[in-house]
Design a protein around this motif. Structure first.
Motif, short mmCIF file in Angstrom:
data_model
loop_
_atom_site.label_atom_id
_atom_site.label_comp_id
_atom_site.label_asym_id
_atom_site.label_seq_id
_atom_site.Cartn_x
_atom_site.Cartn_y
_atom_site.Cartn_z
N GLY A 71 0.83 -1.10 -0.02
CA GLY A 71 -0.02 0.03 -0.10
C GLY A 71 0.80 1.29 0.03
N SER A 72 0.11 2.38 -0.26
CA SER A 72 0.83 3.78 -0.36
C SER A 72 -0.09 4.66 -0.01
CB SER A 72 1.56 4.05 -1.59
OG SER A 72 0.74 3.80 -2.61
N THR A 73 0.16 5.85 -0.03
CA THR A 73 -0.73 6.99 0.03
C THR A 73 -1.79 7.18 -1.11
OG1 THR A 73 0.65 8.85 -0.46
CG2 THR A 73 0.42 8.41 1.68
N GLU A 74 -1.14 6.77 -2.47
CA GLU A 74 -1.80 6.73 -3.81
C GLU A 74 -2.81 5.38 -3.81
OE1 GLU A 74 2.08 9.14 -3.83
OE2 GLU A 74 1.28 7.06 -3.56
N TYR A 75 -2.41 4.15 -3.40
CA TYR A 75 -3.09 3.13 -3.22
C TYR A 75 -3.28 2.41 -2.20
CZ TYR A 75 -1.74 4.03 -8.32
OH TYR A 75 -1.51 4.51 -9.57
N PRO A 76 -3.90 2.97 -1.42
CA PRO A 76 -4.13 2.35 0.07
C PRO A 76 -5.12 1.04 0.02
CG PRO A 76 -5.57 4.57 0.04
CD PRO A 76 -4.71 4.29 -1.07
N GLY A 77 -6.04 1.25 -0.80
CA GLY A 77 -6.85 -0.04 -0.90
C GLY A 77 -6.08 -1.28 -1.12
N ALA A 78 -4.96 -1.48 -1.88
CA ALA A 78 -4.28 -2.55 -2.05
C ALA A 78 -3.69 -3.19 -0.77
CB ALA A 78 -3.07 -2.31 -2.95
N ALA A 79 -3.42 -2.34 0.33
CA ALA A 79 -3.23 -3.03 1.53
C ALA A 79 -4.26 -3.62 2.26
CB ALA A 79 -2.41 -1.81 2.29
N VAL A 80 -5.42 -2.97 2.21
CA VAL A 80 -6.69 -3.15 2.86
C VAL A 80 -7.15 -4.64 2.29
CG1 VAL A 80 -9.02 -2.77 3.15
CG2 VAL A 80 -7.57 -0.87 3.42
N LEU A 81 -7.10 -4.61 0.87
CA LEU A 81 -7.58 -6.00 0.32
C LEU A 81 -6.45 -7.26 0.52
CD1 LEU A 81 -8.47 -4.48 -3.10
CD2 LEU A 81 -10.09 -5.59 -1.57
N GLY A 82 -5.20 -6.83 0.52
CA GLY A 82 -4.29 -8.05 0.66
C GLY A 82 -4.41 -8.43 2.13
N VAL A 83 -4.43 -7.41 2.93
CA VAL A 83 -4.52 -7.85 4.69
C VAL A 83 -5.93 -8.51 4.79
CG1 VAL A 83 -4.85 -6.96 6.90
CG2 VAL A 83 -3.29 -6.07 5.63
N GLU A 84 -7.00 -8.35 4.09
CA GLU A 84 -8.23 -9.10 4.41
C GLU A 84 -7.87 -10.31 3.74
OE1 GLU A 84 -12.41 -9.31 5.12
OE2 GLU A 84 -10.88 -7.62 5.79
N ALA A 85 -7.52 -10.63 2.75
CA ALA A 85 -7.49 -11.89 2.02
C ALA A 85 -6.54 -12.89 3.17
CB ALA A 85 -6.72 -11.70 0.73
N ALA A 86 -5.39 -12.41 3.28
CA ALA A 86 -4.44 -13.14 4.16
C ALA A 86 -5.18 -13.46 5.50
CB ALA A 86 -3.21 -12.20 4.38
N SER A 87 -5.87 -12.63 6.11
CA SER A 87 -6.42 -12.94 7.40
C SER A 87 -7.58 -13.83 7.27
CB SER A 87 -7.26 -11.58 7.94
OG SER A 87 -6.09 -10.53 8.13
N ARG A 88 -8.05 -13.88 6.11
CA ARG A 88 -9.22 -14.93 5.97
C ARG A 88 -8.78 -16.32 5.40
NH1 ARG A 88 -14.25 -13.28 6.13
NH2 ARG A 88 -14.81 -11.03 6.64
N THR A 89 -7.40 -16.15 5.13
CA THR A 89 -6.94 -17.45 4.47
C THR A 89 -6.14 -18.49 5.60
OG1 THR A 89 -6.41 -16.24 2.62
CG2 THR A 89 -5.18 -18.67 3.03
N GLY A 90 -6.10 -18.01 6.99
CA GLY A 90 -5.93 -19.14 8.13
C GLY A 90 -4.50 -18.62 8.78
N VAL A 91 -3.91 -17.50 8.39
CA VAL A 91 -2.70 -17.15 9.00
C VAL A 91 -3.03 -16.88 10.56
CG1 VAL A 91 -2.82 -14.68 8.69
CG2 VAL A 91 -0.61 -15.61 8.70
N GLY A 92 -2.24 -17.20 11.36
CA GLY A 92 -2.49 -17.05 13.10
C GLY A 92 -2.10 -15.52 13.36
N MET A 93 -1.32 -14.63 12.88
CA MET A 93 -1.26 -13.23 13.02
C MET A 93 -0.71 -12.59 11.83
SD MET A 93 1.46 -11.21 15.78
CE MET A 93 0.69 -12.21 17.22
#
Length: 280
Positions: A39-61
């Motif tokens: 993510g970046s100030t220009e493209y913050p949504g990329a970070a939100v989407l990646g984090v959302e997907a990773a969180s839902r894939t079963g990572v512990g933290m």
């Protein structure tokens, strides 16, 4: 794993073996910790989407380490995310960044992550750093990004040429760059420096939507963290993990779509049900 001489189609039957199912003795650390610099100030949504997907894939933290404004958006969506630096088992780097506009400070932080030599997903705005560090790395370019990356290495090629022979260029890039290549397209080609050749096909065309690649990167990052020990023991495992991420990505898109339009967040939200179906 065995090294096929020809392309092997990867599907649910193979992918389920790479889903880490928690046991009664597991805790959030043993289930895998993923570090994320995206993510970046220009493209913050990329970070939100990646984090959302990773969180839902079963990572512990998940440790998200990015710009303050982007961190605030990530936490607003996923309050369980940790924004303090610390030990991780794998990294996801570069989604939503522009290499040409990247600050020196950001570059230094990306390079510091790469020199930890942990299993790492290198996406989008970090692809130019593919040569930094000696850990197991998988890059996730589309045709234009791979053309630009190879051109920087002295191999003049266009996106159209790669689109015409994606498998051959994935193999060439893996050998030339010394990393596992996940070349995105209607058929995804995965090639490793040691000769692993995998394909994943059959994804719904509705998957071609903004942010879909960020979701794939998040799924892949989580799978690297949960399979870090297997990757450390066998570098060829990285290709299998990457192909499994593509299978999950396609399955989640199909489930979310139901035959109709989807947006990237829909795909991320459908990942847990897709994993359950795969394990069943």
């Amino acid at each position: 794993m065995a090294k096929p001489r020809r392309w092997l189609e990867w599907a649910g039957a193979q992918a389920r073996d790479w889903i880490a199912v928690p046991q009664a003795t597991d805790d959030k650390y043993s289930r895998g910790v993923l570090g994320v610099r995206t993510g970046s100030t220009e493209y913050p949504g990329a970070a939100v989407l990646g984090v959302e997907a990773a969180s839902r894939t079963g990572v512990g933290m998940l440790r998200y380490l990015g710009p303050r404004r982007v961190s605030a958006l990530v936490l607003a969506r996923r309050p369980e995310i940790v924004t303090a630096d610390g030990r991780v088992q794998a990294w996801l780097l570069g989604s939503g960044m522009n290499a040409a506009a990247r600050s020196r400070e950001t570059t230094a932080k990306l390079e510091a992550a790469l020199t930890q030599d942990l299993p790492t997903v290198i996406d989008a705005g970090a692809l130019d750093l593919v040569g930094v560090g000696a850990g197991a790395k998988v890059i996730t370019p589309h045709y234009r990004e791979l053309a630009a990356l190879l051109s920087r290495s002295g191999d003049t090629v266009t996106a159209a040429e790669i689109a015409g022979q994606p498998g051959e260029w994935a193999i060439r890039a893996a050998g030339q760059l010394g990393v596992t290549v996940l070349l995105k397209g209607s058929v995804t080609y995965l090639a490793s420096p040691s000769g692993i050749r995998l394909t994943v096909s059959g994804a719904t065309p509705w998957l071609a939507t903004a942010g879909s690649g960020d979701v794939l990167a998040g799924i892949l990052g989580a799978l690297l963290a949960t399979n870090a020990a297997r990757i450390d023991a066998d570098a060829d495992a990285l290709a299998a993990v990457a192909a499994t991420a593509v299978v999950l990505h396609g399955a989640a898109a199909a489930l979310a779509s139901g035959g109709g339009p989807i947006v990237a967040l829909d795909i991320a939200e459908a990942v847990p049900a897709s994993i359950a179906a795969l394990l069943a």
